[in-house]
Design an enzyme around this catalytic site. Sequence first.
Site, short mmCIF file in Angstrom:
data_model
loop_
_atom_site.label_atom_id
_atom_site.label_comp_id
_atom_site.label_asym_id
_atom_site.label_seq_id
_atom_site.Cartn_x
_atom_site.Cartn_y
_atom_site.Cartn_z
N GLU A 173 64.11 -15.97 5.79
CA GLU A 173 63.46 -17.21 5.33
C GLU A 173 62.26 -16.89 4.43
O GLU A 173 61.14 -17.35 4.68
CB GLU A 173 63.07 -18.10 6.52
CG GLU A 173 64.27 -18.58 7.29
CD GLU A 173 64.03 -19.77 8.22
OE1 GLU A 173 62.87 -20.16 8.44
OE2 GLU A 173 65.03 -20.31 8.74
N GLU A 295 71.60 -18.47 11.02
CA GLU A 295 70.90 -19.35 11.96
C GLU A 295 71.54 -20.73 11.87
O GLU A 295 71.57 -21.33 10.78
CB GLU A 295 69.40 -19.43 11.67
CG GLU A 295 68.67 -18.16 12.04
CD GLU A 295 67.15 -18.26 11.91
OE1 GLU A 295 66.59 -19.36 12.10
OE2 GLU A 295 66.54 -17.22 11.60
O1 AHR Z 1 65.15 -20.09 15.31
C1 AHR Z 1 63.81 -20.40 15.22
C2 AHR Z 1 63.26 -20.15 13.84
O2 AHR Z 1 63.87 -21.01 12.95
C3 AHR Z 1 63.51 -18.79 13.26
O3 AHR Z 1 62.61 -17.84 13.70
C4 AHR Z 1 63.35 -19.03 11.81
O4 AHR Z 1 64.06 -18.12 11.01
C5 AHR Z 1 63.80 -20.47 11.64
O5 AHR Z 1 62.91 -21.21 10.90
#
Ligand code: AHR
Length: 492
Positions: A173, A295
């Site tokens: 990110e 994610e």
């Molecule tokens: O999953 C929680 C957070 O969400 C992670 O650390 C991040 O990559 C995303 O914003």
Amino acid sequence: MIKYIVDVNHKKEIINKNIYGHFSEHLGRCIYEGIYVGEESGIPHVNGMRTDVVEALKGIKVPVLRWPGGCFADEYHWKDGIGPKENRKKAINTHWGGVIEDNSFGTHEFMELCRQIGCEPYINGNLGSGTVQEMSEWVEYLTHDGISPMADQRRANGQDKPWEVKYFGVGNENWGCGGNMRPEYYADEYRRYQTYLRNYGNNKLYKIACGACVDDYNWTKVLMESATKFMDALTLHHYAIPGGFDNKMPALGFDEEAYYLTLKHAAFMEELLDKHIHIMDTYDKDKRIALIVDEWGSWYQVEPGTNPGFLYQQNTMRDAMIAGMTLNIFNKHADRVRMANIAQVVNVLQAVILTEGANIVLTPTYHVFDLYKVHQNARLLESFISRTEVGSKENAVWDLYESASIDESGHIHVTICNTDLKEEKVIEGILRGYKSETVKGRMLTGKMDAHNTFEHADAVKIVNLTNVMLNKDAFQLTVPPCSIVQLAFTGA
Ligand code: AHR
């Protein structure tokens, strides 16, 4: 009667088993308590890893595990997590609750965890606040066999042979918690960092570039334009967050409108994949570069009374439906989506396992991974189901999501989700080009907010489906409201 066609004559690409991957972050009680209890714990463990959790993860054949974050990755300095535990640096986990990170779980422990689960490691390096040298040396420490400063240090820390590490992420990110970068800047940084990630001996890295936040198509375009030849994969993150990030809704005690709203957020994954893939296709016609959704999952308010920085939430049939729909969507995009990692494996967001002290609960989402594991490395089949929209005018979703595959033994597996809370679905299917001999069905069903607790750990569990009828290449079944079904056919 709903028509469903599975065309066994039209075999498509292999569904990469890594689509069924998971994600472990130093966040809340994911690593500490959830996975690693330490070598002195009274909870049954092997080298500090909870036996119950490891066994449960083996049960769903976890193929790949991402670590150490997430946002944590871009503040993680791997050298703090090696060597004698008493000397390891204590740091603040600034992202997640401001708690002390004692670094007792580091590189050696993660590789041991993967060994016990039998999965591949996916390590996410620190581009946001780390140096090129630090990232480069991590790869050397992990994978170099001969004499070198890092390999010597690894040996001194008790690991003689290098590990095999294929999947390596260069930042997380980086448009947000990983440095607030613009895509042009990140693309240049990515090119620079990845230059120094070497292939030692037979170890061949698979380099993963940080991809877009949800529908930031420009990020994908810029990365593909400027760094295609330096990457093996580009990522995408998308969470289903009903109410939005600043106005999250509860994980329990929700109404039907919230159920469909959440599913609508999750279903957006299909449009996201189509659009990001369309851009990738422009620059990479042969589909060499994978899209990795490292994610995904649901994100609600934390459970009342728990640390807001720990992201601990309950998990209901609504979450099972999100998992079932999303995994069917991933299967159907298997030509480009070759890994996905639900967030997160234990005690955080859409976890497959919850723990409390020595107790463990398998969530409805766990059971979906159990039903769907049959698709791992099987060949996707062309399939079509007629479907209608359900929900309200504002929050409408398709009533049915399905996918089908054929495995190496010639067995066909079909997974179908009925998102409809009211209507059962009577489905008449055809396996075109296949003579079925037997069929078995398994199912997860329940009220939309049904969930497992430490007191009632089996409130939601897989049951056998008894109403499937088979007649040569045709079959018929009834899928109850809010259910996820897996059918297994033998034949030729
Ligand atoms: O999953 C929680 C957070 O969400 C992670 O650390 C991040 O990559 C995303 O914003």
